[in-house]
Design an enzyme around this catalytic site. Structure first.
Site, mmCIF file in Angstrom:
data_model
loop_
_atom_site.group_PDB
_atom_site.id
_atom_site.type_symbol
_atom_site.label_atom_id
_atom_site.label_comp_id
_atom_site.label_asym_id
_atom_site.label_seq_id
_atom_site.Cartn_x
_atom_site.Cartn_y
_atom_site.Cartn_z
ATOM 1 N N LYS A 109 0.822 -1.210 0.000
ATOM 2 C CA LYS A 109 0.000 0.000 0.000
ATOM 3 C C LYS A 109 0.855 1.258 0.000
ATOM 4 C CE LYS A 109 -4.240 -2.081 1.467
ATOM 5 N NZ LYS A 109 -3.722 -3.471 1.447
HETATM 6 C C1 PLP Z 1 -4.161 -4.499 0.553
HETATM 7 C C2 PLP Z 1 -3.325 -5.718 0.416
HETATM 8 C C3 PLP Z 1 -3.619 -6.713 -0.542
HETATM 9 C C4 PLP Z 1 -4.845 -6.660 -1.442
HETATM 10 O O1 PLP Z 1 -4.790 -5.645 -2.396
HETATM 11 P P1 PLP Z 1 -6.172 -5.117 -3.064
HETATM 12 O O2 PLP Z 1 -5.763 -3.956 -3.886
HETATM 13 O O3 PLP Z 1 -7.045 -4.717 -1.909
HETATM 14 O O4 PLP Z 1 -6.723 -6.230 -3.844
HETATM 15 C C5 PLP Z 1 -2.784 -7.813 -0.637
HETATM 16 N N1 PLP Z 1 -1.718 -7.942 0.189
HETATM 17 C C6 PLP Z 1 -1.392 -7.015 1.113
HETATM 18 C C7 PLP Z 1 -0.216 -7.229 1.992
HETATM 19 C C8 PLP Z 1 -2.175 -5.870 1.256
HETATM 20 O O5 PLP Z 1 -1.857 -4.948 2.187
#
Ligand code: PLP
Length: 491
Positions: A109
C-alpha cells in the site's frame, strides 16, 4: 480528459475525481475513454520507475502539467524506498517476483499511499480549494500506518487514524504511535475494528448532516482504494516488471506476461487491467484469494455472492467479502452500462448477491482466471518455496505463489509468470516462522530477530528501529469521544 461515474452519467475533471474520492451517486470514477494521446507503452516500458510513473500519471491526469507530475513522483518516492528502483523484480525458480514491499511500512500500500497525498494536495490547489483536507481512517493495523507515512507533512492535509485498543499487533501499534509529522494524529479507541470503522463513518454522516465543518476551514476526506488517485499509481509497477524482463532479455516487446495478484479489494489486480488498456502486453491476470474466496467463485461462475462465512486468515489484508473495485471492471466489460452496474450494486447491497450475463463473463475470462488457497496450503507453499529456492515470502505472497503453481499446472502457459509480492515476510514473522518449521512462540520483536537469524535476511530498518523510537500518540479514548477528538485536532 473527463472522468465519469460507474453508476450514472455524472462526470468530473481528474482533479475533481481525486478530491472527491467517491462520486455523488455512490459510483467510482473512471476515465470516459481509455485513449491517451501521446502515451506510447513501448517507449514507457524502457524508462525507470520514476519515468514510467510520470508517463502513466500524466496520461491519466492531464490536468496537471508534466512538470507538476514529475515533481509529485519525486517527492513521493525519492529516498523513501529501500531500493532506488522502488519495486525490484526478482527471479525465483522459473518465475519472477515483483517486490512491492520496499517502502516505509514494508507493504504494497506504500506504493499508492506515497503519492496519493501529493495528488490530493495538488488537486486542491488546482481547484482553488483553500480548506485543509482532513483524512479520517479506521485501521485494523496496516492501512493506517501506510496512510500516516504518505500524508506526513504534506501541505494542506491532516491525517487522523483510529485503531482498536488491544486489537492490533505490538509491531503495528509501535508503527502508529511513533509516527512523526506535525499533521499526523493517532488514537486508540476502546472497542474493536468495527467500532472504529463505524465511528469514522458516523462522523462523516453526522458532520455532513449538522454542517459541523462549516467555518472550520477544513473538509473531510478518505484515502481508501476507491479513489482513482490511489488506483492509478498501481498501474506503474506492471510496466516496471515488464521492462525488467525486457532488459533481462527474457522477452521481446509484444510478448505477453502473466501476472498473479494477491487480491482483496481488487485494486491491485484492476491496475493490471488498466496497464493492458494502456497498451502493455498483459497476458492472464490471475486473481489469488485466501479462504475468503468470493472472487474465485465469481470469476468462475459469474455470480457474486457475499452471503458466506467470513474467515480470519494469516493473510489478513485479503480478508474481504466485498471487493469494491470490481465495480470498475464490470463497468468496463459492460461497455459503460451504468444502469446495469448500479442495479448489480443495489442487489449486492439488498440481497447480498448478483449475477452478470454470460457474454460479460466470457469477456472477463479472456483476461482473468482465479485460484484460492487455505491458510494450510499457503503455509506449505511458503515453506516449500523457501526450501527449494531460498526465497522467503510473506503469507499474502504465498497465496499468490500457490495460485501461480495451480495456474501453470491446470491451464499451462507459455508466458513468463510474475507474482506480485505485497508484504515483507518480517511484517508477518509468526506465520512465516511456522511455515518454515521454526519456533514461532514469543514476543513479536523477538520473532523479528529470530526470523532474521534463521533466514540470514536483514530486518527492514523501519521495523528494526521501532523499539527505540519515542511514543508520540499513546492516547486511548472511548469510541463516543471520536467526534470531539476530530474537532479538537482540526482546530
Ligand atoms: C491491501 C493488500 C492486498 C490486497 O490488495 P487489493 O488492492 O485490496 O486487492 C494484498 N496484500 C497485502 C499485503 C495488502 O496490504
Amino acid at each position: 480528459m473527463i472522468y465519469r461515474s460507474t453508476r450514472s452519467k455524472i462526470t468530473a475533471s481528474p482533479c475533481q475525481a481525486i478530491l472527491a474520492g467517491i462520486a455523488p451517486d455512490g459510483g467510482l470514477y473512471l476515465p470516459e475513454e481509455f485513449s491517451f494521446p501521446g502515451f506510447c507503452a513501448e517507449e514507457t516500458v524502457k524508462k525507470d520507475f520514476y519515468g514510467i510513473a510520470a508517463d502513466v500519471l500524466f496520461a491519466l491526469f492531464p490536468e496537471f502539467s508534466r512538470r507538476e507530475v514529475e515533481e509529485m513522483v519525486r517527492k513521493a518516492y525519492s529516498g523513501k524506498f529501500q531500493t532506488e528502483d522502488v519495486a525490484p523484480t526478482v527471479k525465483v525458480g522459473e518465475d519472477y517476483v515483483l517486490e512491492l514491499f520496499r517502502g516505509p511500512t514494508c507493504a504494497f500500500k506504500d506504493v499508492a499511499l506515497s503519492i496519493l497525498p501529493h495528488l490530493l494536495s495538488k488537486s486542491r490547489g488546482k481547484l482553488g480549494v483553500t480548506d485543509q483536507i482532513v483524512i479520517l481512517t479506521a485501521t485494523s493495523g496496516d492501512t493506517g500506518k501506510a496512510a500516516l507515512e504518505g500524508f506526513c507533512d504534506v501541505e494542506g492535509t491532516k491525517i487522523l487514524v483510529f485503531y482498536p485498543h488491544g486489537g492490533v499487533s505490538r509491531v503495528q501499534r509501535a508503527q502508529m504511535v511513533t509516527q512523526r509529522g506535525s499533521n499526523t494524529f493517532v488514537s486508540a479507541i476502546r472497542g474493536n475494528f468495527d467500532d472504529a470503522q463505524t465511528g469514522v463513518k458516523n462522523i462523516f454522516t453526522s458532520f455532513a448532516e449538522k454542517n459541523t465543518m462549516a467555518g472550520t476551514g477544513a473538509r473531510l476526506s478518505s484515502a481508501n482504494s476507491i479513489n482513482i488517485g490511489r488506483l492509478a499509481p498501481q498501474i506503474v509497477y506492471y510496466f516496471k516488471a515488464y521492462g525488467d524482463l525486457l532488459r533481462e532479455g527474457r522477452i521481446a516487446w509484444g510478448d505477453k506476461v502473466d501476472f498473479v495478484v494477491p487480491t482483496g479489494n481488487f485494486g491491485n489486480i484492476l491496475a493490471g487491467y488498466f496497464a493492458r488498456l494502456l497498451g502493455l502486453p498483459v497476458g492472464k491476470l490471475v486473481c489469488a484469494s485466501n479462504a475468503n474466496n468470493v472472487l474465485t467463485d465469481f470469476i468462475r461462475s459469474g455470480t457474486y455472492d457475499k452471503r458466506r462465512p467470513f474467515y480470519q486468515t494469516t493473510s489478513p489484508s485479503m480478508d474481504i467479502l466485498v471487493s469494491s473495485n470490481l465495480e470498475r471492471l464490470l463497468f468496463l466489460l459492460s461497455e459503460g452500462d451504468d444502469g446495469a452496474v448500479a442495479q448489480w450494486m443495489k442487489e449486492l447491497n439488498t440481497d447480498g448477491v448478483y449475477t452478470v450475463p454470460e457474454n460479460l463473463l466470457a469477456k472477463l475470462k479472456e483476461t482473468f482466471t482465479a485460484y484460492c488457497l487455505s491458510d494450510g496450503e499457503a503455509s506449505s507453499v511458503l515453506g516449500k518455496v523457501y526450501k527449494e529456492t531460498g526465497y522467503l515470502c510473506d503469507p499474502h505472497t504465498a497465496v499468490a505463489m500457490g495460485a501461480a503453481l495451480e495456474y501453470k499446472e491446470k491451464e499451462g502457459t507459455e508466458n513468463p509468470v510474475v507474482v506480485l509480492s505485497t508484504a515483507s515476510p518480517f511484517k508477518f514473522s509468526r506465520p512465516v516462522l511456522e511455515a518454515i518449521g521454526e519456533d514461532a512462540e514469543g514476543d513479536e520483536f523477538d520473532l523479528l530477530r529470530r526470523l532474521a537469524r534463521v533466514s540470514g535476511l536483514e530486518i527492514p530498518k523501519s521495523l528494526a528501529e521501532l523499539e527505540e523510537l519515542p511514543e508520540r500518540h499513546s492516547g486511548v479514548i472511548a469510541k463516543e469521544a471520536m467526534p470531539d477528538f476530530v474537532l479538537e485536532k482540526i482546530k
